[in-house]
Design a protein around this motif. Structure first.
Motif, short mmCIF file in Angstrom:
data_model
loop_
_atom_site.label_atom_id
_atom_site.label_comp_id
_atom_site.label_asym_id
_atom_site.label_seq_id
_atom_site.Cartn_x
_atom_site.Cartn_y
_atom_site.Cartn_z
N ARG A 57 5.92 7.60 -7.88
CA ARG A 57 7.26 7.78 -7.05
C ARG A 57 7.64 9.23 -7.63
NH1 ARG A 57 5.98 3.75 -5.45
NH2 ARG A 57 6.71 2.52 -3.44
N LEU A 82 4.84 -3.41 6.31
CA LEU A 82 3.46 -3.59 5.81
C LEU A 82 3.06 -2.87 4.63
CD1 LEU A 82 1.20 -3.46 8.95
CD2 LEU A 82 1.61 -5.21 7.73
N GLY A 83 4.31 -2.25 4.18
CA GLY A 83 4.13 -1.48 2.95
C GLY A 83 4.10 0.01 2.99
N ALA A 84 3.98 0.80 4.21
CA ALA A 84 3.71 2.36 4.20
C ALA A 84 5.10 2.66 3.76
CB ALA A 84 3.42 2.45 5.50
N SER A 98 -1.19 7.20 -3.64
CA SER A 98 -2.60 6.41 -4.21
C SER A 98 -2.24 6.37 -5.59
CB SER A 98 -3.61 6.86 -3.54
OG SER A 98 -4.86 5.95 -3.82
N HIS A 99 -2.63 5.30 -6.17
CA HIS A 99 -2.79 5.34 -7.72
C HIS A 99 -3.96 4.73 -8.06
CE1 HIS A 99 0.10 2.24 -6.39
NE2 HIS A 99 0.97 3.02 -6.66
N ASP A 117 -6.14 8.36 -0.20
CA ASP A 117 -6.69 7.49 -1.10
C ASP A 117 -7.35 8.12 -2.20
OD1 ASP A 117 -6.92 4.51 -1.77
OD2 ASP A 117 -9.07 4.85 -1.50
N GLU A 164 -9.71 4.12 3.75
CA GLU A 164 -8.31 3.74 3.44
C GLU A 164 -7.32 4.95 3.63
OE1 GLU A 164 -6.59 1.87 0.22
OE2 GLU A 164 -8.47 1.21 -0.75
N LYS A 168 -3.92 4.03 5.73
CA LYS A 168 -2.70 4.33 5.17
C LYS A 168 -1.79 5.08 6.23
CE LYS A 168 -3.38 3.60 0.45
NZ LYS A 168 -3.60 4.59 -1.07
N GLY A 171 -0.54 3.35 8.85
CA GLY A 171 0.55 2.43 8.43
C GLY A 171 0.21 0.85 8.42
N LEU A 172 -1.08 0.74 8.36
CA LEU A 172 -1.39 -0.62 8.48
C LEU A 172 -2.14 -1.11 7.16
CD1 LEU A 172 -3.01 -0.24 12.17
CD2 LEU A 172 -1.01 -1.43 11.25
N LEU A 174 -4.72 -2.52 4.54
CA LEU A 174 -5.64 -3.62 4.65
C LEU A 174 -5.53 -4.68 5.48
CD1 LEU A 174 -7.62 -2.94 1.36
CD2 LEU A 174 -8.46 -2.35 3.49
C1 LIG Z 1 -2.43 -0.36 1.16
C2 LIG Z 1 -3.71 -0.71 0.40
C3 LIG Z 1 -4.79 -0.11 1.45
C4 LIG Z 1 -3.65 0.10 -0.78
O1 LIG Z 1 -4.75 0.35 -1.29
P1 LIG Z 1 -5.03 0.56 -3.05
O2 LIG Z 1 -6.29 0.98 -3.16
O3 LIG Z 1 -4.99 -0.97 -3.52
O4 LIG Z 1 -3.98 0.96 -3.59
P2 LIG Z 1 -3.55 2.56 -3.50
O5 LIG Z 1 -2.80 2.97 -4.88
O6 LIG Z 1 -4.34 3.56 -3.21
O7 LIG Z 1 -2.16 2.36 -2.40
C5 LIG Z 1 -1.07 1.97 -2.67
C6 LIG Z 1 -0.17 2.46 -1.97
O8 LIG Z 1 -0.46 2.30 -0.53
C7 LIG Z 1 0.88 2.31 0.00
N1 LIG Z 1 0.69 1.41 1.09
C8 LIG Z 1 0.74 0.33 1.03
N2 LIG Z 1 0.77 -0.57 2.37
C9 LIG Z 1 0.63 0.34 3.19
C10 LIG Z 1 0.32 0.52 4.32
N3 LIG Z 1 0.47 -0.68 5.30
N4 LIG Z 1 0.38 1.48 5.15
C11 LIG Z 1 0.37 2.90 4.50
N5 LIG Z 1 0.52 2.69 3.10
C12 LIG Z 1 0.50 1.73 2.51
C13 LIG Z 1 1.97 2.04 -1.00
O9 LIG Z 1 2.66 3.32 -1.22
C14 LIG Z 1 1.29 1.81 -2.18
O10 LIG Z 1 1.83 2.29 -3.33
P3 LIG Z 1 3.27 1.43 -4.00
O11 LIG Z 1 3.03 -0.19 -3.80
O12 LIG Z 1 3.38 1.92 -5.23
O13 LIG Z 1 4.18 2.07 -2.83
C15 LIG Z 1 -3.73 -2.14 0.45
O14 LIG Z 1 -3.53 -2.57 -1.18
C16 LIG Z 1 -3.14 -3.08 1.34
O15 LIG Z 1 -3.42 -2.84 2.38
N6 LIG Z 1 -2.31 -3.75 0.77
C17 LIG Z 1 -1.66 -4.58 1.64
C18 LIG Z 1 -2.21 -5.94 1.80
C19 LIG Z 1 -2.33 -6.29 3.12
O16 LIG Z 1 -2.16 -5.78 3.97
N7 LIG Z 1 -2.60 -7.83 3.29
C20 LIG Z 1 -2.60 -8.28 4.58
C21 LIG Z 1 -1.36 -8.87 5.04
S1 LIG Z 1 -0.65 -8.18 6.29
#
Ligand SMILES: CC(C)(COP(=O)(O)OP(=O)(O)OC[C@H]1O[C@@H](n2cnc3c(N)ncnc32)[C@H](O)[C@@H]1OP(=O)(O)O)[C@@H](O)C(=O)NCCC(=O)NCCS
Length: 232
Positions: A57, A82-84, A98-99, A117, A164, A168, A171-172, A174
């Motif tokens: 952040r 969804l976390g975006a 991404s971290h 990513d 990924e 992202k 905005g969806l 995984l």
């Molecule tokens: C988003 C996701 C692809 C992240 O991948 P990752 O390699 O584990 O982690 P990264 O560090 O690369 O990315 C994490 C960041 O992605 C972002 N992110 C999370 N969900 C997102 C989404 N739907 N769209 C875009 N960005 C997203 C966030 O900023 C997050 O960081 P934060 O939590 O510090 O804000 C994956 O963890 C995910 O989709 N998580 C949600 C789980 C999910 O969808 N479950 C299904 C139920 S609907």
């Protein structure tokens, strides 16, 4: 270590290494975070996870603040169900972060969606073949199977970061099957990707570009070829 730059896709990026201090500093890490972010960070029990959340952040806010001509603490970040992440004060702009265990990477696109990513190259993947089976299209699997083992891991990470980044950018995350995103011309940059189950209002064709400046990491940025703003 840190760095910043601009991809040819009109995306600004900034990265830096995470330090244990990011979640320590006697509580000073709270400075600049919104109340809901502080609560979220306090709920992250693992110190390293909290440090990476805080660092990401900080890096994203500094990038947005520089572009917008404001203070990092004035940059509001919100997230969709969804976390975006998005910037409520700059509705045309897209951002993504991404971290990994060691570094954070933040991106900003002033005029449209972006996804990013980052993956660590040296971190071993337990069962690479199983992951390839659940994440890659039949064509991607065939390409990876034809590679010597020494190259397969790195090549997979390139494909994976492309998928990924697209998910992202949409905005969806995984919530969508990564096999529905096909990455093309993997060894090139820029390259492209296609989402095979598009929804109304969401782009199906994406451009990808890699960021090479982060040691021991593969990073890919994705922007839609056809502009649509989608908040998941
Ligand atoms: C988003 C996701 C692809 C992240 O991948 P990752 O390699 O584990 O982690 P990264 O560090 O690369 O990315 C994490 C960041 O992605 C972002 N992110 C999370 N969900 C997102 C989404 N739907 N769209 C875009 N960005 C997203 C966030 O900023 C997050 O960081 P934060 O939590 O510090 O804000 C994956 O963890 C995910 O989709 N998580 C949600 C789980 C999910 O969808 N479950 C299904 C139920 S609907």
């Amino acid at each position: 270590m840190h760095g910043s730059g601009a991809a040819s896709l009109g995306v600004m990026w900034r990265w830096r290494a995470i330090t244990p201090d990011d979640a320590d500093r006697n509580g000073r890490w709270r400075t600049g975070l919104a109340a809901h972010e502080i609560n979220h960070a306090l709920g992250l029990s693992m110190h390293a996870v909290r440090a990476s959340y805080v660092a990401a952040r900080e890096v994203l806010r500094s990038l947005v603040a520089e572009w917008a001509g404001t203070l990092p603490s004035a940059v509001r970040l919100e997230r969709t169900p969804l976390g975006a992440l998005y910037l409520p004060d700059y509705p045309l702009a897209g951002c993504s972060l991404s971290h990994t265990g060691g570094a954070v990477l933040a991106t900003l696109r002033p005029n449209g969606p972006v996804g990013v990513d980052l993956e660590t190259i040296s971190r071993p993947i337990g069962d690479l073949d199983a992951l390839i089976g659940t994440a890659c299209t039949a064509h991607e699997q065939a390409c990876l199977a034809a590679l010597p083992p020494a190259l397969r891991h790195r090549h997979f990470l390139t494909i994976w970061t492309g998928k990924e980044a697209v998910l992202k950018g949409l905005g969806l995350g995984l919530s969508v099957d990564p096999r529905d995103v096909a990455v093309h011309q993997v060894e090139q940059s820029p390259s492209s990707a296609r989402w095979h189950r598009p929804r109304p209002g969401a782009a199906d064709r994406w451009q990808l570009e890699r960021i090479y400046e982060i040691p021991d990491h593969i990073a890919t940025v994705a922007v839609p070829q056809c502009e649509t703003l989608h908040r998941g």
